[in-house]
Design a protein around this motif. Structure first.
Motif, mmCIF file in Angstrom:
data_model
loop_
_atom_site.group_PDB
_atom_site.id
_atom_site.type_symbol
_atom_site.label_atom_id
_atom_site.label_comp_id
_atom_site.label_asym_id
_atom_site.label_seq_id
_atom_site.Cartn_x
_atom_site.Cartn_y
_atom_site.Cartn_z
ATOM 1 N N GLN A 109 5.972 4.093 -0.691
ATOM 2 C CA GLN A 109 6.587 3.425 -1.724
ATOM 3 C C GLN A 109 7.999 3.134 -1.505
ATOM 4 O O GLN A 109 8.620 2.085 -1.814
ATOM 5 C CB GLN A 109 6.184 3.983 -3.089
ATOM 6 C CG GLN A 109 4.529 4.026 -3.301
ATOM 7 C CD GLN A 109 4.400 4.400 -4.565
ATOM 8 O OE1 GLN A 109 5.152 4.541 -5.694
ATOM 9 N NE2 GLN A 109 3.265 5.158 -4.770
ATOM 10 N N SER A 130 5.653 -4.198 5.801
ATOM 11 C CA SER A 130 5.213 -3.431 4.245
ATOM 12 C C SER A 130 3.737 -3.283 3.913
ATOM 13 O O SER A 130 3.315 -2.138 3.535
ATOM 14 C CB SER A 130 6.074 -3.892 3.013
ATOM 15 O OG SER A 130 7.305 -3.900 2.979
ATOM 16 N N TYR A 131 3.256 -4.217 4.152
ATOM 17 C CA TYR A 131 1.700 -4.206 4.052
ATOM 18 C C TYR A 131 1.073 -3.305 4.975
ATOM 19 O O TYR A 131 0.058 -2.554 4.719
ATOM 20 C CB TYR A 131 1.147 -5.523 4.302
ATOM 21 C CG TYR A 131 -0.477 -5.603 4.812
ATOM 22 C CD1 TYR A 131 -1.247 -5.427 3.455
ATOM 23 C CD2 TYR A 131 -1.004 -5.880 5.765
ATOM 24 C CE1 TYR A 131 -2.497 -5.556 3.690
ATOM 25 C CE2 TYR A 131 -2.357 -5.873 5.895
ATOM 26 C CZ TYR A 131 -3.098 -5.472 5.080
ATOM 27 O OH TYR A 131 -4.539 -5.485 5.204
ATOM 28 N N VAL A 188 1.207 0.275 3.690
ATOM 29 C CA VAL A 188 0.315 0.482 2.576
ATOM 30 C C VAL A 188 -1.093 0.745 3.225
ATOM 31 O O VAL A 188 -1.928 1.626 3.021
ATOM 32 C CB VAL A 188 0.191 -0.371 1.584
ATOM 33 C CG1 VAL A 188 -0.731 -0.173 0.632
ATOM 34 C CG2 VAL A 188 1.658 -0.672 0.945
ATOM 35 N N TRP A 245 -1.176 3.832 -0.473
ATOM 36 C CA TRP A 245 0.282 3.582 -1.460
ATOM 37 C C TRP A 245 0.816 4.784 -1.703
ATOM 38 O O TRP A 245 2.135 4.751 -2.186
ATOM 39 C CB TRP A 245 -0.266 2.797 -2.690
ATOM 40 C CG TRP A 245 0.780 2.527 -3.550
ATOM 41 C CD1 TRP A 245 0.876 2.914 -4.892
ATOM 42 C CD2 TRP A 245 1.849 1.571 -3.429
ATOM 43 N NE1 TRP A 245 1.865 2.243 -5.494
ATOM 44 C CE2 TRP A 245 2.588 1.705 -4.803
ATOM 45 C CE3 TRP A 245 2.283 0.777 -2.378
ATOM 46 C CZ2 TRP A 245 3.805 0.582 -4.660
ATOM 47 C CZ3 TRP A 245 3.417 0.082 -2.576
ATOM 48 C CH2 TRP A 245 4.163 0.077 -3.517
ATOM 49 N N LYS A 246 0.302 5.819 -1.551
ATOM 50 C CA LYS A 246 0.913 7.289 -2.124
ATOM 51 C C LYS A 246 1.305 7.980 -0.663
ATOM 52 O O LYS A 246 1.553 9.129 -0.616
ATOM 53 C CB LYS A 246 0.390 8.040 -2.966
ATOM 54 C CG LYS A 246 0.239 7.233 -4.435
ATOM 55 C CD LYS A 246 -0.559 8.193 -5.521
ATOM 56 C CE LYS A 246 -0.186 7.485 -6.729
ATOM 57 N NZ LYS A 246 -1.058 8.365 -7.848
#
Length: 402
Positions: A284, A385-386, A389, A394-395
């Motif tokens: 993130q 960025s994708y 993830v 996401w975490k």
């Protein structure tokens, strides 16, 4: 938030880790100052002294990027499998040789050879060392060995800050005196970095050992994200200073000030990396900061000088804010024996992709449309960025599922 345990039972590298950290810090700061000098000086040498344009400068950066990618991959493997200390000192020694070449009477041949040996790809931020990138993965592995898992992001943040601060001062100093003075000071400082690297305690390696299956999976994920990261950097970073030289005619003393402000902004931002890592996790943190960087870059070619300079000076702060968290995540998910190879492979992919992007940008800026590298940079950051993830969650909790 890294969910890593490959080093949980490993002893510290040496009782002298604290003094080793001081020597490593001194070496990195000295090298950072030299890279800041060269980051500005080399562009002005090619454009102002040799009277070449974007395309030739781009070719020189491509040569520097390709050589850095090749050297980084080879030295990373040798460092992990043969001898980390000798490999590290060899990597440090390439930059002084390149500086010597810049001190002879200016010629395109000397500039090209210096770019190849010194890695003048300009595809990294000042916080990352700027030029001479073949040494950085080895420094990263050594720093990881000298620091505990808990709090490692904090140490990476400190080192990145000090390296970037010295590089920002180097860009400021590059506006004073002649280019010959700039390159002479870079030579002295890069030699000092080699000398300071000698006393650093370095972990011994098992000769011929290759990474485990798990390590190869971790390296593969970070390498794939590094490809797009490098492509975005190669599209734009080498041409930001030349863009303002050609598009607005900004003189060297003024450009050195703007560059130092940009570099210092990026340097200070990395101090927030431990907080970003604790609060949101490295994924993130990377996504949030780089989306802002994409918007800033996208605006530069469409606005007048003053707002373009504001965006330029703010860009590095968002681009590199999460860098220590990313480096810490990679190192903490690899055992010590695989770190040099992991960091080297990651950077080789990043710089290799940057070299092709730099060639595209050099052509586009000179013969197609100035906006292309800026738009491409923003798109590449979005896709990058994708991938973070997709690969890590996401975490950041998917990384241990390799």
């Amino acid at each position: 938030m890294h969910n890593a345990d490959p080093e949980s039972k490993e002893p510290p590298v040496s009782p002298g880790s604290r003094s080793g950290l001081l020597f490593l810090m001194g070496s990195r700061v000295s090298r950072g100052f030299a890279s800041g000098l060269l980051n500005v000086g080399f562009a002005y040498l090619v454009i102002s002294e040799l009277n070449e344009g974007y395309f030739v400068l781009g070719l020189l950066y491509v040569g520097g990027a390709l050589s850095t990618a090749i050297l980084t991959y080879i030295l990373g493997r040798i460092g992990s499998r043969v001898n980390l200390r000798i490999t590290y000192l060899t990597a440090l020694g390439l930059l002084p040789v390149a500086c010597l070449l810049l001190l002879i009477p200016p010629s395109l041949t000397a500039a090209a050879l210096a770019s190849v040996l010194g890695g003048f790809s300009a595809t990294g931020s000042l916080s990352g060392g700027g030029v001479g990138g073949a040494a950085m993965p080895l420094q990263t592995a050594i720093l990881a060995d000298l620091t505990p898992r808990q709090g490692r992001t904090r140490w990476f943040s400190y080192f990145t800050f000090l390296s970037g601060a010295s590089a920002a001062l180097g860009t400021l100093a590059a506006g004073v005196g002649t280019l010959e003075n700039v390159f002479l000071l870079a030579l002295i400082l890069s030699l000092a970095a080699v000398v300071l690297g000698v006393p650093i305690p370095v972990r011994g390696v098992s000769r011929g050992a290759s990474p485990s299956v798990r390590s190869r999976g971790v390296i593969r994920k970070f390498t794939l994200t590094g490809l797009l990261n490098g492509f975005s950097q190669g599209l734009l970073t080498p041409f930001l200073i030349p863009y303002f030289i050609v598009a607005f005619g900004v003189p060297r003393p003024e450009m050195s000030i703007f560059s130092s402000v940009a570099g210092f902004g990026g340097t200070v931002s990395v101090l927030f990396a431990p907080y970003l890592d604790r609060r949101w996790g490295f994924v993130q943190a990377i996504v949030g900061t780089r989306v802002v960087a994409a918007v800033l870059a996208l605006s530069i070619p469409f606005v007048p000088l003053v707002p373009a300079l504001v965006a330029y000076m703010a860009l590095p702060a968002f681009r590199v804010a999460a860098l220590p968290a990313q480096s810490s995540a990679l190192m903490s998910n690899l055992p010590a024996a695989d770190r040099a190879e992991g960091a080297g492979t990651n950077q080789a992919a990043r710089v290799g992709a940057a070299s092709s992007a730099t060639a595209i940008s050099g052509y586009a800026l000179g013969d197609v449309a100035v906006a292309i590298p800026f738009v491409g940079y923003a798109v590449a950051l979005a896709v990058n960025s994708y991938l973070y993830v997709h690969f890590f969650g996401w975490k950041g909790n998917k990384i241990s599922e390799t």
